[in-house]
Design an enzyme around this catalytic site. Structure first.
Site, PDB file in Angstrom:
ATOM      1  CE  LYS A 125      88.891  29.443 -39.767  1.00  0.00           C
ATOM      2  NZ  LYS A 125      87.730  28.612 -39.439  1.00  0.00           N
TER       3      LYS A 125
ATOM      4  CG  ASP B  41      85.278  26.508 -41.860  1.00  0.00           C
ATOM      5  OD1 ASP B  41      85.995  25.506 -42.010  1.00  0.00           O
ATOM      6  OD2 ASP B  41      85.611  27.486 -41.159  1.00  0.00           O
TER       7      ASP B  41
END
Ligand code: NAP
Length: 284
Positions: free
Chosen positions: A73, A110
């Site tokens: 990420k 997210d």
């Protein structure tokens, strides 16, 4: 020769290391089918040293985009041409989108996934009171970014390693994040409208999160982003205490739906059928 191959129909992917447990292929394959697109989505195990090769292969193939999970990420950032504001603020990307001119943009869905699910599952969560967030990792950063955009007056942040919480508060908090000691959690629950676990505690293979909820107000919402198992020890304890509970699977579904929208400009189904599909796949 990069070692990464794609089916002719493949338009999107998820990368991680390891990736075999990911639910993303199941969700996106369902959504592509629903959208009547003759297209596929696959998972790729990408070792850290192979990340650059994957990006090159994905560019060559012309993927519309891909999801990014642990451990890439943050490592993906140098390979991208631009970052959307949330991804830049968090320093982490979970979705890459290739634009019409071939450039790669990093997004982080997210926080969007968390809020979309929270607002759908508990629309009246008490935003007028502070939220208590547990954890200071990647998921906590995404959650804080999203919660700071609500009218929640301030956020109490607690982490086993207090210094990490202090760093997160300094970097993202905009003066609205107060660090609370891990040993004072019981007291902190008293004022909270939302209690959000973003630690790995409760996940299969980790100890359960045991939190004293005796002082929590009756209208407090308890959200656990851990979804494996679906109902964690925290969720069960909160339900026993009569509090409203929200399970983390919905965040996963909604962050995936946000990525699908970015790539294909189509709304993905986030209703009971998708939940049932994912719950079936999560059964031990
Ligand atoms: P991460 O960056 O590695 O952070 C892990 C966090 O858990 C840290 O705050 C860490 O505290 C804490 N922790 C780990 N073991 C602990 C223990 N034994 N006692 C107390 N605290 C402990 O991981 P992440 O990416 O934030 O992910 C965290 C969890 O969220 C994982 O279970 C992941 O599967 C889940 N998640 C769910 C979704 C969803 O869509 N539902 C999305 C993202 C993540 P220290 O700083 O003290 O180590």
């Amino acid at each position: 020769m990069t070692g990464f191959t794609f089916a002719d129909t493949q338009v999107a992917a998820v990368i991680g290391y390891p990736i075999s447990q990911s639910l993303s292929p199941l969700l996106h394959t369902y959504w592509l089918h629903q959208a009547e697109m003759d297209a596929s989505y696959s998972a790729h195990d990408v070792a850290p040293e192979a990340l650059g090769d994957f990006v090159a292969a994905a560019r060559d193939h012309g993927l519309k985009g891909w999801n990014v999970t642990i451990p890439h990420k943050e490592a993906i950032l140098p390979y991208l041409d631009r970052l959307a504001p949330t991804a830049r603020a968090l320093g982490a990307v979970n979705t890459v989108k290739r634009t019409y001119d071939g450039s790669l943009i990093g997004f982080n869905t997210d926080g969007m996934g968390l809020m979309a699910h929270l607002n759908a599952a508990a629309p009246t969560w008490p935003q007028v009171r502070p939220a208590l967030v547990l954890g200071a990792g990647g998921a906590a950063r995404a959650a804080l970014g999203a919660l700071l955009a609500t009218s929640c007056p301030f956020i109490m942040l607690a982490n086993r390693t207090r210094s990490r919480a202090e760093t997160v508060s300094k970097e993202l908090g905009r003066g609205r994040v107060t660090v609370v000691d891990w040993d004072d959690l019981g007291l902190a629950t008293a004022g909270a409208g939302l209690i959000l676990n973003t630690t790995s505690l409760g996940m299969a293979g980790y100890p359960p999160l045991s939190l004293d909820l005796a002082q929590a107000a009756a209208d407090t919402v308890v959200y656990d982003i851990v979804y494996k198992p679906l109902r964690t020890a925290l969720i069960k304890a909160a339900a026993r205490r009569g509090l409203r509970t929200v399970e983390g699977l919905g965040m996963l579904i909604h962050q995936g739906a946000a990525a699908f929208k970015l790539w294909f400009d189509e709304d993905a189904d986030t209703g009971p059928t998708v939940f049932a599909l994912a719950e079936e796949a999560l059964k031990p």
